[in-house]
Design a protein around this motif. Sequence first.
Motif, PDB file in Angstrom:
ATOM      1  N   LEU A   1      15.256 -11.687 -53.396  1.00 36.21           N
ATOM      2  CA  LEU A   1      14.396 -12.144 -52.306  1.00 36.21           C
ATOM      3  C   LEU A   1      15.186 -12.718 -51.136  1.00 36.21           C
ATOM      4  N   ASN A   2      14.663 -12.472 -49.959  1.00 39.76           N
ATOM      5  CA  ASN A   2      15.240 -12.971 -48.732  1.00 39.76           C
ATOM      6  C   ASN A   2      14.479 -14.256 -48.342  1.00 39.76           C
TER       7      ASN A   2
ATOM      8  N   ARG B   1       6.677  -5.828 -51.406  1.00 39.55           N
ATOM      9  CA  ARG B   1       7.179  -6.049 -52.762  1.00 39.55           C
ATOM     10  C   ARG B   1       6.056  -6.094 -53.800  1.00 39.55           C
TER      11      ARG B   1
ATOM     12  N   ASN C   1      13.548 -15.517 -45.535  1.00 43.70           N
ATOM     13  CA  ASN C   1      12.476 -15.289 -44.561  1.00 43.70           C
ATOM     14  C   ASN C   1      11.243 -14.677 -45.209  1.00 43.70           C
ATOM     15  N   TYR C   2      11.502 -13.776 -46.170  1.00 42.59           N
ATOM     16  CA  TYR C   2      10.391 -13.173 -46.917  1.00 42.59           C
ATOM     17  C   TYR C   2       9.611 -14.256 -47.653  1.00 42.59           C
TER      18      TYR C   2
ATOM     19  N   ASN D   1      11.446  -9.664 -42.221  1.00 43.13           N
ATOM     20  CA  ASN D   1      11.282 -10.105 -43.616  1.00 43.13           C
ATOM     21  C   ASN D   1      10.146 -11.110 -43.761  1.00 43.13           C
ATOM     22  N   TYR D   2      10.045 -11.989 -42.756  1.00 46.94           N
ATOM     23  CA  TYR D   2       8.940 -12.953 -42.761  1.00 46.94           C
ATOM     24  C   TYR D   2       7.603 -12.207 -42.730  1.00 46.94           C
ATOM     25  N   ILE D   3       7.517 -11.208 -41.863  1.00 46.13           N
ATOM     26  CA  ILE D   3       6.267 -10.443 -41.738  1.00 46.13           C
ATOM     27  C   ILE D   3       5.912  -9.766 -43.059  1.00 46.13           C
ATOM     28  N   VAL D   4       6.909  -9.190 -43.727  1.00 45.84           N
ATOM     29  CA  VAL D   4       6.648  -8.529 -45.012  1.00 45.84           C
ATOM     30  C   VAL D   4       6.087  -9.542 -46.018  1.00 45.84           C
ATOM     31  N   GLY D   5       6.683 -10.729 -46.062  1.00 48.89           N
ATOM     32  CA  GLY D   5       6.194 -11.762 -46.976  1.00 48.89           C
ATOM     33  C   GLY D   5       4.771 -12.169 -46.649  1.00 48.89           C
ATOM     34  N   LEU D   6       4.511 -12.355 -45.355  1.00 48.74           N
ATOM     35  CA  LEU D   6       3.171 -12.763 -44.922  1.00 48.74           C
ATOM     36  C   LEU D   6       2.126 -11.704 -45.278  1.00 48.74           C
TER      37      LEU D   6
ATOM     38  N   ASN E   1      10.538 -12.689 -37.733  1.00 50.35           N
ATOM     39  CA  ASN E   1      11.564 -11.917 -38.406  1.00 50.35           C
ATOM     40  C   ASN E   1      10.853 -10.888 -39.313  1.00 50.35           C
TER      41      ASN E   1
ATOM     42  N   VAL F   1       9.393 -17.452 -46.973  1.00 48.56           N
ATOM     43  CA  VAL F   1       8.630 -18.277 -46.039  1.00 48.56           C
ATOM     44  C   VAL F   1       7.310 -17.572 -45.659  1.00 48.56           C
ATOM     45  N   GLY F   2       7.398 -16.277 -45.396  1.00 51.87           N
ATOM     46  CA  GLY F   2       6.184 -15.515 -45.062  1.00 51.87           C
ATOM     47  C   GLY F   2       5.193 -15.523 -46.212  1.00 51.87           C
ATOM     48  N   LEU F   3       5.696 -15.291 -47.405  1.00 57.53           N
ATOM     49  CA  LEU F   3       4.830 -15.245 -48.590  1.00 57.53           C
ATOM     50  C   LEU F   3       4.152 -16.600 -48.820  1.00 57.53           C
TER      51      LEU F   3
ATOM     52  N   ASP G   1       2.459  -9.312 -47.621  1.00 55.28           N
ATOM     53  CA  ASP G   1       2.317  -9.289 -49.084  1.00 55.28           C
ATOM     54  C   ASP G   1       1.330 -10.366 -49.521  1.00 55.28           C
ATOM     55  N   GLY G   2       1.408 -11.514 -48.862  1.00 58.90           N
ATOM     56  CA  GLY G   2       0.531 -12.613 -49.242  1.00 58.90           C
ATOM     57  C   GLY G   2      -0.885 -12.465 -48.718  1.00 58.90           C
TER      58      GLY G   2
END
Lengths: 146, 146
Positions: free
Chosen positions: A6-7, B106, A9-10, B9-14, B7, A12-14, B16-17
């Motif tokens: 995991l990154n 992810r 930034n990822y 990666n942040y967008i991907v996490g957001l 960023n 934080v987004g999650l 995903d969530g």
Amino acid sequence: MKMFKLNPNYIVGLIDGEGSFTVYVKNPNSLKKTKRRVVVEPRFYVKFVEKDKEILYELKEYFGCGNVYFQKDSRKNHQNCYRYEVSKRDDLQNIIINFFKKNKLRLFSKKNDLKFFCKIIGMIEKGDHLSLEGLKKIYKIKQKMH
Amino acid sequence: MKMFKLNPNYIVGLIDGEGSFTVYVKNPNSLKKTKRRVVVEPRFYVKFVEKDKEILYELKEYFGCGNVYFQKDSRKNHQNCYRYEVSKRDDLQNIIINFFKKNKLRLFSKKNDLKFFCKIIGMIEKGDHLSLEGLKKIYKIKQKMH
């Protein structure tokens, strides 16, 4: 050096999307006796449906603390969930809060929750929760969360 | 070069969530006449409560497409929301899907939704939705989402 899947930034987004900073606080104004001995309990957690649980183990691996728990949901049209949770205070302070100091959340409500979460943990450190007066203060702060 | 606040990666996490890849498909088996003329409508969206809406405008700025809409919620204990939504097919293909080809989701369920989302968009491209048989196929695929 260990490579993580995991990154930051990822993550934080999650967490902005699905994470929770929450504090259980026993209501100091209630006269009812509850079985629960704990009066204040801060918890950081992320919950997903069973088929998405892999990410929870990846978070556990990344942070190197906390655990993944099964969470049954018997409501109609609700799926069973898993949640990654950190409740040990040392881990919350040294690992979780530290991470989010370096990697800033972006959502207003999530930043707000984290702010009061940190504040309450600081008050627990000082033993504020052991007096009725202190517990009342913590209970009041808790109302500002979510 | 323009600097973005967000960023990837942040967008991907957001997403995903909290993100959704969804397709409205008119039920081809229903005989009821509906007022809605559209038979198939793919949409990508992210929804947050009012106090967190800033992030939606940042997503709009990042992707350079879509819009932010107000979404009233009159249910008890529910707050009004805002949602960032992209429904223009060209934008979905050239911008949104392209982004998630480069920046992989992810979560199993989210990847699954995106897979069928892309598949349905491909079928619309070929005009499959214009025949009853094709619409039935699309409707069946849609059941595999979420």
